[in-house]
Structure formats: structure tokens, C-alpha cells
Design an enzyme around this catalytic site. Structure first.
Site, mmCIF file in Angstrom:
data_model
loop_
_atom_site.group_PDB
_atom_site.id
_atom_site.type_symbol
_atom_site.label_atom_id
_atom_site.label_comp_id
_atom_site.label_asym_id
_atom_site.label_seq_id
_atom_site.Cartn_x
_atom_site.Cartn_y
_atom_site.Cartn_z
ATOM 1 N N ASN A 221 4.965 4.148 11.936
ATOM 2 C CA ASN A 221 4.223 4.078 10.675
ATOM 3 C C ASN A 221 2.757 3.762 10.971
ATOM 4 O O ASN A 221 2.367 3.612 12.125
ATOM 5 C CB ASN A 221 4.856 3.032 9.741
ATOM 6 C CG ASN A 221 4.901 1.667 10.394
ATOM 7 O OD1 ASN A 221 3.866 1.086 10.723
ATOM 8 N ND2 ASN A 221 6.115 1.160 10.635
ATOM 9 N N ASP A 290 12.944 1.098 9.114
ATOM 10 C CA ASP A 290 14.255 0.782 8.545
ATOM 11 C C ASP A 290 15.376 1.505 9.287
ATOM 12 O O ASP A 290 16.521 1.075 9.263
ATOM 13 C CB ASP A 290 14.278 1.173 7.059
ATOM 14 C CG ASP A 290 13.405 0.226 6.233
ATOM 15 O OD1 ASP A 290 13.325 -0.964 6.608
ATOM 16 O OD2 ASP A 290 12.786 0.679 5.247
ATOM 17 N N LYS A 300 13.233 15.642 27.346
ATOM 18 C CA LYS A 300 12.549 16.211 26.186
ATOM 19 C C LYS A 300 13.470 17.206 25.474
ATOM 20 O O LYS A 300 14.076 18.068 26.130
ATOM 21 C CB LYS A 300 11.282 16.920 26.664
ATOM 22 C CG LYS A 300 10.450 17.429 25.518
ATOM 23 C CD LYS A 300 9.232 18.208 25.981
ATOM 24 C CE LYS A 300 8.531 18.834 24.796
ATOM 25 N NZ LYS A 300 7.644 19.915 25.157
ATOM 26 N N PHE A 335 6.620 -10.116 4.224
ATOM 27 C CA PHE A 335 5.613 -9.239 3.642
ATOM 28 C C PHE A 335 6.330 -8.146 2.862
ATOM 29 O O PHE A 335 7.477 -7.803 3.161
ATOM 30 C CB PHE A 335 4.748 -8.600 4.733
ATOM 31 C CG PHE A 335 3.517 -9.402 5.029
ATOM 32 C CD1 PHE A 335 3.614 -10.617 5.691
ATOM 33 C CD2 PHE A 335 2.262 -8.964 4.643
ATOM 34 C CE1 PHE A 335 2.483 -11.378 5.957
ATOM 35 C CE2 PHE A 335 1.126 -9.709 4.903
ATOM 36 C CZ PHE A 335 1.227 -10.918 5.559
ATOM 37 N N LYS A 353 16.136 -11.910 0.850
ATOM 38 C CA LYS A 353 15.960 -12.252 2.268
ATOM 39 C C LYS A 353 15.766 -13.761 2.476
ATOM 40 O O LYS A 353 15.437 -14.202 3.567
ATOM 41 C CB LYS A 353 14.773 -11.466 2.841
ATOM 42 C CG LYS A 353 14.959 -9.937 2.713
ATOM 43 C CD LYS A 353 13.922 -9.161 3.477
ATOM 44 C CE LYS A 353 13.974 -7.669 3.117
ATOM 45 N NZ LYS A 353 13.495 -6.808 4.188
HETATM 46 N N1 CTP Z 1 11.689 -6.275 7.592
HETATM 47 C C1 CTP Z 1 12.514 -6.684 8.600
HETATM 48 N N2 CTP Z 1 13.433 -5.841 9.113
HETATM 49 C C2 CTP Z 1 13.559 -4.620 8.631
HETATM 50 C C3 CTP Z 1 12.727 -4.189 7.595
HETATM 51 C C4 CTP Z 1 11.787 -5.040 7.095
HETATM 52 O O1 CTP Z 1 12.393 -7.818 9.040
HETATM 53 N N3 CTP Z 1 14.463 -3.802 9.153
HETATM 54 C C5 CTP Z 1 10.731 -7.236 7.029
HETATM 55 C C6 CTP Z 1 9.282 -6.824 7.130
HETATM 56 O O2 CTP Z 1 8.685 -7.308 8.313
HETATM 57 C C7 CTP Z 1 8.685 -7.460 5.893
HETATM 58 C C8 CTP Z 1 9.817 -7.458 4.893
HETATM 59 O O3 CTP Z 1 10.990 -7.335 5.660
HETATM 60 O O4 CTP Z 1 8.328 -8.817 6.138
HETATM 61 C C9 CTP Z 1 9.750 -6.358 3.883
HETATM 62 O O5 CTP Z 1 9.557 -5.139 4.523
HETATM 63 P P1 CTP Z 1 9.417 -3.792 3.684
HETATM 64 O O6 CTP Z 1 9.295 -2.663 4.658
HETATM 65 O O7 CTP Z 1 8.351 -3.950 2.645
HETATM 66 O O8 CTP Z 1 10.757 -3.768 2.895
HETATM 67 P P2 CTP Z 1 12.200 -3.338 3.227
HETATM 68 O O9 CTP Z 1 13.043 -4.547 3.297
HETATM 69 O O10 CTP Z 1 12.226 -2.451 4.415
HETATM 70 O O11 CTP Z 1 12.619 -2.566 1.906
HETATM 71 P P3 CTP Z 1 12.127 -1.126 1.347
HETATM 72 O O12 CTP Z 1 11.865 -0.300 2.590
HETATM 73 O O13 CTP Z 1 13.270 -0.680 0.564
HETATM 74 O O14 CTP Z 1 10.912 -1.388 0.547
#
Ligand code: CTP
Length: 418
Positions: A221, A290, A300, A335, A353
Site C-alpha cells: 500500500n 489484510d 518468477k 489507527f 480490537k
Molecule cells: N491492523 C492490524 N492487523 C491487520 C490489519 C490492521 O493490526 N491485519 C491494525 C492497523 O495497524 C490499524 C488498525 O488495525 O492500527 C486498523 O487498520 P485498518 O486497515 O484501518 O482497518 P482494518 O482492521 O484492516 O479494517 P478495514 O480494512 O475493514 O477497514
């Protein structure tokens, strides 16, 4: 400073008479003065005079206190903010240098931990004697302030150095030492106030994760790591011991911060679970993927058909795991990066969480987001939401950490947010 406790110890010298006007002047200015006299000093200047001028009994030996439970040399050494030995004859300087404690004055000197001053007074040859000079050097090296005697005609009818400094000089020396001490105490307490996170361990995750597909390709990302790095820097500046668990970024880490590099979400999970064991504050600013590729290829991948379907599997939710396994007293900050329904979506994350606090921003707001040096965020707590104005990422780091400290100490977060 006006009520500083000044202890004055007189040893045997004709210069003792000068101490009467010193005690009188200090007492008139509001200083608390106590006096110890050796037997020889009391022969030169009666305790009654000094008692009248200091408005307090004069201590002449270890066992003359009215209060039998009081141990004079200990009580006086604890009481004093500053201890002046004046006149300091050759004998008391020698005893002080050697640590001899055979009467009240020498015992109090040995027990004292406050700043020490000495105003020598003696015959010129006694003063110049290598033994006295060595004793003065020893005391000076131990931090004593030696107020040099003046040159002139001495009571013994010899001319030379040995005449005790004048009361005005003694008073000036006392005030200079008290002022220096006061300034260093103030700077110590200022330092403590400036370093509210001293002794705390802060763990911050930052940057993106990269999920490898093959040796050439990965999924990631746009996270720059700037906000997490700014929090790590702020934590360091506030006195914390900081570990920065960082995905691949192009910015340099702040000096004095331990960096644990990671690549994938699984690496991040392993590092965070290890670091969380000892952490007071955990801030999950990393943008975690995620999902990861179900299959990661060693070679490759070659192109084949017109379409390609890749299967993804879910990564562990690290923040949720940390929230479910929070240690006693540990404060967890997550965050949330959203593009719509910021507050509602962020609140679901805070609760699901088990975070103590969540920093939420909207990617579409100008001044917020991945690559900027500023951020516009909402801070969500269990019982309230605060919307902050545009901040630099570093200023926001300070706010986040001070707020976490308030949460840990059970204080209102209000002050940290103003
Ligand atoms: N986070 C985490 N582990 C994951 C995904 C996210 O620890 N697999 C943490 C991020 O570091 C952040 C928080 O969860 O502090 C929220 O991350 P975000 O990407 O905004 O949300 P998601 O929980 O992934 O939910 P969504 O993608 O549905 O918005």
C-alpha cells in the site's frame, strides 16, 4: 531561597568575632541560621551572643541538646541546605580532610551531604604548610568551596595570608552557592517535567507491509511511515525507550530508537507479539495488508492466459490480538484509515480490537493521509471522540503519547489535548 537553612560551624580563631555580624545579617534577611561552636571557638566568642543573634540555641557539644532523643550531628546535617565552616582553623580542615569525627563540629561535617564552604583563618605559616595546603586541595576536590583568606597583618603580629574573609564576602559566597544549587534543582525538575515518558517503553509499528507473490512481485500500500516515525521521534524526545517496528520505507529512522525491520504482516505479527511483552504503550500505525497470497512462488511466475486469478488468505489481525492479550497497565492505540463514515467505522474498530484509543483519519481530507507531513484526525476513546485541527505529524505524535500517558495514569485526557 529566603528561608534556606544555613549551618555555620566555628572553630578556634580570633576571627570568630566576625561571625556575629554575619549571623545577624543573615537572620535579618530571613535565613534560618543554626550555629555549632567548638570548645576553642566558644572561648573566642560566647555562645550567648550567637544564640541571641540567630534566635536559637548554639550547639557546643554532642550532648548538650535539650531534646535527648535528638542526635545533634545527624539532625543538623540533615537540616542544613548549606554548611559554612568559618573560621576554619588548621585543625578542623585536617579533621575534615581525614574524616575524623571526634566532636560535634567534625561529626556534623562528616555526616553532611549539603554544599560545604570553608573560610580558613590561621597564622600564615600554618596556612602555607604543605599539610594544610594538601587538606584544602583534598576538600576542594571533594566539592568544597574554599573562601581564600586575605593577606595582611595577622593577630599573631605576622604579615601574610591567613586573615579570614570579611563577613560581606562570606555572605556573598553563601548566596552564590545557594543560587547555584537552586538553579540546578530547578533544571533537574524541569528535565523531569520535559521527559514525562522517562522509564516507559514505547513500541510503534509504522509503514506498509509487503506480501510477496514471487521473487519479483509483491502486494502493498501507499503508507510512507511518516506518522509512525514521527510518533517514535516524539516518544524518544519525551524520554521513552522506543522500539520502531518498521515495514519497508524510504525515510530514515530517528536516532536513538531501536528499529526492528519487517516485510510481511506475518513478520510484523511476530515482532509485535515479542515487543508487546514489555511495552507500556503500543501504537499500531502500520498499514497492514489484510490478505496475503495463498501461494508464494520461489521462481518468477510466467504469464500464461488472458486472465489470472490469485487466491488470497486473511492475515492475522495483529491489533485485535494485542487488544485481547493486553498486559496490566498497558495502553494500546490503533489507527484507522477510512474513506467514508469515519467516526462510525473507527468506533467499531476501537471496540472490536479492545483499544484504549484510536487515531482515525479520512484519506480524502486535504492535509491528511499517507504521503503528507500533516494530519487531520479524530481521537476516539471509550467514552468520547475528539476532532483535532490540522497538525504536523510530529505534533500529533506528542499529543497521542501525552494522551496515552493520561490514560495510563487515570487522569483526564483533557489537559493533554489542549
Ligand atoms: N491492523 C492490524 N492487523 C491487520 C490489519 C490492521 O493490526 N491485519 C491494525 C492497523 O495497524 C490499524 C488498525 O488495525 O492500527 C486498523 O487498520 P485498518 O486497515 O484501518 O482497518 P482494518 O482492521 O484492516 O479494517 P478495514 O480494512 O475493514 O477497514
Amino acid at each position: 531561597m529566603e528561608s534556606a537553612h544555613i549551618l555555620i560551624g566555628l572553630s578556634g580563631s580570633i576571627a570568630a568575632f566576625k561571625i556575629a555580624s554575619l549571623v545577624s545579617s543573615l537572620t535579618k534577611q530571613g535565613y534560618e541560621v543554626r550555629v555549632i561552636e567548638t570548645k576553642h571557638a566558644a572561648a573566642f566568642l560566647g555562645p550567648l551572643t550567637l544564640a541571641a543573634l540567630s534566635h536559637h540555641d548554639v550547639y557546643t557539644d554532642e550532648f548538650n541538646g535539650a531534646n535527648e532523643a535528638m542526635i545533634p550531628h545527624i539532625a543538623l546535617s540533615r537540616w542544613a541546605d548549606l554548611f559554612l565552616i568559618a573560621p576554619a582553623d588548621a585543625n578542623i580542615l585536617a579533621k575534615a580532610a581525614c574524616g575524623i569525627a571526634d566532636d560535634l563540629l567534625s561529626s556534623t561535617i562528616l555526616a553532611a551531604t549539603c554544599p560545604m564552604l570553608a573560610a580558613p583563618a590561621m597564622n600564615v605559616h600554618m596556612f602555607e604548610n604543605i599539610a594544610t595546603q594538601n587538606n584544602l586541595k583534598t576538600l576542594h576536590e571533594r566539592g568544597w568551596h574554599i573562601i581564600d583568606p586575605a593577606y595582611g597583618m595577622l593577630a599573631c603580629q605576622e604579615a601574610g595570608q591567613g586573615r579570614m574573609a570579611e563577613p560581606a564576602d562570606l555572605e556573598a559566597a553563601i548566596k552564590a552557592v545557594l543560587a547555584k544549587n537552586d538553579a540546578s534543582r530547578q533544571s533537574e525538575s524541569r528535565q523531569e517535567a520535559d521527559l514525562p515518558l522517562q522509564g516507559k517503553r514505547v513500541v510503534v509499528s509504522a509503514g506498509p507491509t509487503q506480501e510477496s507473490l514471487d521473487p519479483v512481485r509483491f502486494m502493498s500500500n501507499h503508507s510512507s511511515g511518516k506518522q509512525g516515525y514521527a510518533i517514535a521521534k516524539a516518544a524518544r524526545d519525551l524520554g521513552a525507550t522506543v522500539t520502531l517496528v518498521s515495514g519497508p520505507v524510504t525515510i530514515a529512522p530517528p536516532e536513538g530508537v531501536e528499529v526492528v525491520p519487517i516485510v510481511s504482516a506475518l513478520d510484523l505479527e511476530k515482532a509485535m507479539l515479542e515487543q508487546a511483552e514489555m511495552a507500556d504503550f503500543i501504537i499500531m500505525a502500520a498499514a497492514v495488508a489484510d490478505y496475503r497470497f495463498k501461494d508464494q512462488h520461489d521462481q518468477k511466475m510466467k504469464k500464461s492466459g488472458d486472465t489470472l486469478t490469485l487466491e488470497l488468505v486473511k492475515n492475522p489481525d495483529i491489533l485485535a490480538h494485542l487488544g485481547a492479550n493486553k498486559k496490566t497497565g498497558q495502553i494500546l492505540c490503533g489507527f484507522a484509515m477510512e474513506t467514508e463514515n469515519l467516526d462510525a467505522n473507527a468506533r467499531i474498530k476501537l471496540e472490536s480490537k479492545n483499544c484504549d484509543m484510536l487515531v482515525a483519519n479520512n484519506l480524502h481530507t486535504k492535509g491528511a493521509g499517507f504521503q503528507t507531513d500533516t494530519n487531520i484526525v479524530s481521537l476516539l476513546f471509550k467514552d468520547r471522540t475528539e476532532h483535532l485541527d490540522l497538525q504536523t505529524k510530529e505534533a500529533l505524535g506528542h499529543i497521542i503519547l501525552k494522551t496515552m500517558l493520561s490514560l495510563q495514569e487515570g487522569d483526564s485526557v483533557h489537559a493533554a489535548l489542549r
